[in-house]
Design a protein around this motif. Sequence first.
Motif, mmCIF file in Angstrom:
data_model
loop_
_atom_site.group_PDB
_atom_site.id
_atom_site.type_symbol
_atom_site.label_atom_id
_atom_site.label_comp_id
_atom_site.label_asym_id
_atom_site.label_seq_id
_atom_site.Cartn_x
_atom_site.Cartn_y
_atom_site.Cartn_z
ATOM 1 N N LEU A 195 -21.510 -11.813 -2.782
ATOM 2 C CA LEU A 195 -23.164 -11.531 -2.320
ATOM 3 C C LEU A 195 -23.728 -13.010 -3.198
ATOM 4 N N PRO A 196 -24.525 -13.789 -2.573
ATOM 5 C CA PRO A 196 -25.052 -14.824 -3.254
ATOM 6 C C PRO A 196 -26.078 -14.205 -4.519
ATOM 7 N N LEU A 197 -26.075 -15.256 -5.534
ATOM 8 C CA LEU A 197 -26.843 -14.643 -6.618
ATOM 9 C C LEU A 197 -28.294 -14.594 -6.155
ATOM 10 N N ASP A 198 -28.777 -15.521 -5.300
ATOM 11 C CA ASP A 198 -30.077 -15.316 -5.256
ATOM 12 C C ASP A 198 -30.450 -13.960 -4.300
ATOM 13 N N GLU A 199 -29.444 -13.558 -3.586
ATOM 14 C CA GLU A 199 -29.751 -12.257 -3.018
ATOM 15 C C GLU A 199 -29.852 -11.032 -3.871
ATOM 16 N N LYS A 200 -28.651 -11.112 -4.820
ATOM 17 C CA LYS A 200 -28.570 -10.129 -5.751
ATOM 18 C C LYS A 200 -29.963 -10.202 -6.629
ATOM 19 N N ARG A 201 -30.477 -11.217 -6.944
ATOM 20 C CA ARG A 201 -31.656 -11.265 -7.835
ATOM 21 C C ARG A 201 -32.797 -10.604 -7.181
ATOM 22 N N ARG A 202 -32.675 -10.715 -5.755
ATOM 23 C CA ARG A 202 -34.112 -10.154 -5.070
ATOM 24 C C ARG A 202 -33.916 -8.601 -5.310
ATOM 25 N N LEU A 203 -32.587 -8.081 -5.094
ATOM 26 C CA LEU A 203 -32.209 -6.630 -5.122
ATOM 27 C C LEU A 203 -32.334 -5.852 -6.432
ATOM 28 N N ALA A 204 -32.320 -6.596 -7.603
ATOM 29 C CA ALA A 204 -32.299 -5.958 -9.116
ATOM 30 C C ALA A 204 -33.758 -5.936 -9.466
ATOM 31 N N THR A 205 -33.717 -4.860 -10.303
ATOM 32 C CA THR A 205 -35.026 -4.677 -10.905
ATOM 33 C C THR A 205 -35.333 -5.476 -12.355
ATOM 34 N N HIS A 206 -34.355 -6.053 -12.661
ATOM 35 C CA HIS A 206 -34.424 -6.980 -13.810
ATOM 36 C C HIS A 206 -33.512 -8.197 -13.636
ATOM 37 N N VAL A 207 -34.051 -9.519 -14.094
ATOM 38 C CA VAL A 207 -33.151 -10.453 -14.140
ATOM 39 C C VAL A 207 -32.916 -11.297 -15.509
ATOM 40 N N VAL A 208 -31.623 -11.190 -15.849
ATOM 41 C CA VAL A 208 -31.522 -12.157 -17.049
ATOM 42 C C VAL A 208 -31.014 -13.571 -16.509
ATOM 43 N N ASP A 209 -31.721 -14.733 -16.727
ATOM 44 C CA ASP A 209 -31.627 -15.992 -16.246
ATOM 45 C C ASP A 209 -30.646 -16.783 -17.178
ATOM 46 N N ASN A 210 -29.285 -17.109 -17.020
ATOM 47 C CA ASN A 210 -28.571 -17.521 -18.018
ATOM 48 C C ASN A 210 -28.037 -18.839 -17.575
ATOM 49 N N SER A 211 -29.088 -19.690 -16.902
ATOM 50 C CA SER A 211 -28.787 -20.986 -16.778
ATOM 51 C C SER A 211 -29.002 -22.181 -17.669
ATOM 52 N N GLY A 212 -29.825 -21.587 -18.674
ATOM 53 C CA GLY A 212 -30.043 -22.486 -19.694
ATOM 54 C C GLY A 212 -29.302 -22.256 -21.148
ATOM 55 N N GLU A 213 -30.020 -22.442 -22.063
ATOM 56 C CA GLU A 213 -29.452 -22.536 -23.531
ATOM 57 C C GLU A 213 -29.276 -20.720 -23.894
ATOM 58 N N ARG A 214 -28.183 -20.608 -24.862
ATOM 59 C CA ARG A 214 -27.756 -19.348 -25.037
ATOM 60 C C ARG A 214 -28.804 -18.555 -25.748
ATOM 61 N N GLU A 215 -29.646 -19.334 -26.540
ATOM 62 C CA GLU A 215 -30.900 -18.644 -27.461
ATOM 63 C C GLU A 215 -32.013 -18.180 -26.357
ATOM 64 N N ARG A 216 -32.020 -18.873 -25.213
ATOM 65 C CA ARG A 216 -32.963 -18.335 -24.360
ATOM 66 C C ARG A 216 -32.502 -17.127 -23.556
#
Length: 232
Positions: free
Chosen positions: A166-187
């Motif tokens: 299932l596409p991540l964009d669709e999972k993001r819409r279904l979730a109550t919380h999102v952790v965006d791991n696109s960037g730096e580890r500290e973020r």
Amino acid sequence: STMFLVGLSGGIASGKSTVVAMLRELGCAVIDADVIAREAVVQPRSKAYRQILRYFGTEILSETGEINREALGNIIFSQPEKRRLLNSITHPEILKEMLKQILKYFVRGYRYVILDIPLLFETKRLTKFMKYTVVVYCDPLTQLSRLMRRNRLSRAEAEARVASQLPLDEKRRLATHVVDNSGERERTRRQVLGLHAHLQASWHFLWARLAAGTVLAGLGGLVFLLLRHFIS
């Protein structure tokens, strides 16, 4: 639901393992469905192991007689019907073991338990038991790049594997919380700390524990009174 469960999912190469490691460092109780599948469900001589060999053949075995996950993965990623068959074999056994571990953490007094389930949003059957759902997200280009580098795949091969989920964009819409791991580890770490603080502040699980404690206290009092009666 009176049990405080948190469903955690993501996509292939989205960085879910990184987030899980951070949560474990914070002392969170995490139950990993993939680890259960590897260490308990598909071990040689298990029920699921025998069924998998029956339907997929011995060519998926390694030299040691264990199931070669890469060989099996190559089959199910290209054949959706085979993937559904494998899931029908393994999911009931995985669920049984997860329930045992949930009970263990509940008795030990954990406020919440995180269930790391890769197909949480695909199957949909377990989301109704979750107080919160979390998806580990990264943008599509980052996901492809990580997968190609990690698994040494061509772009076409990586795209095929991503398309099987299932596409991540669709999972993001279904979730109550999102952790965006696109960037730096500290973020990512800062987002995980915020998520942990939010979950720790929830009182949802406390009511279940208070109810359980009241029942146990009542039973303990009854046993005490009976003992006093028979001793006297």
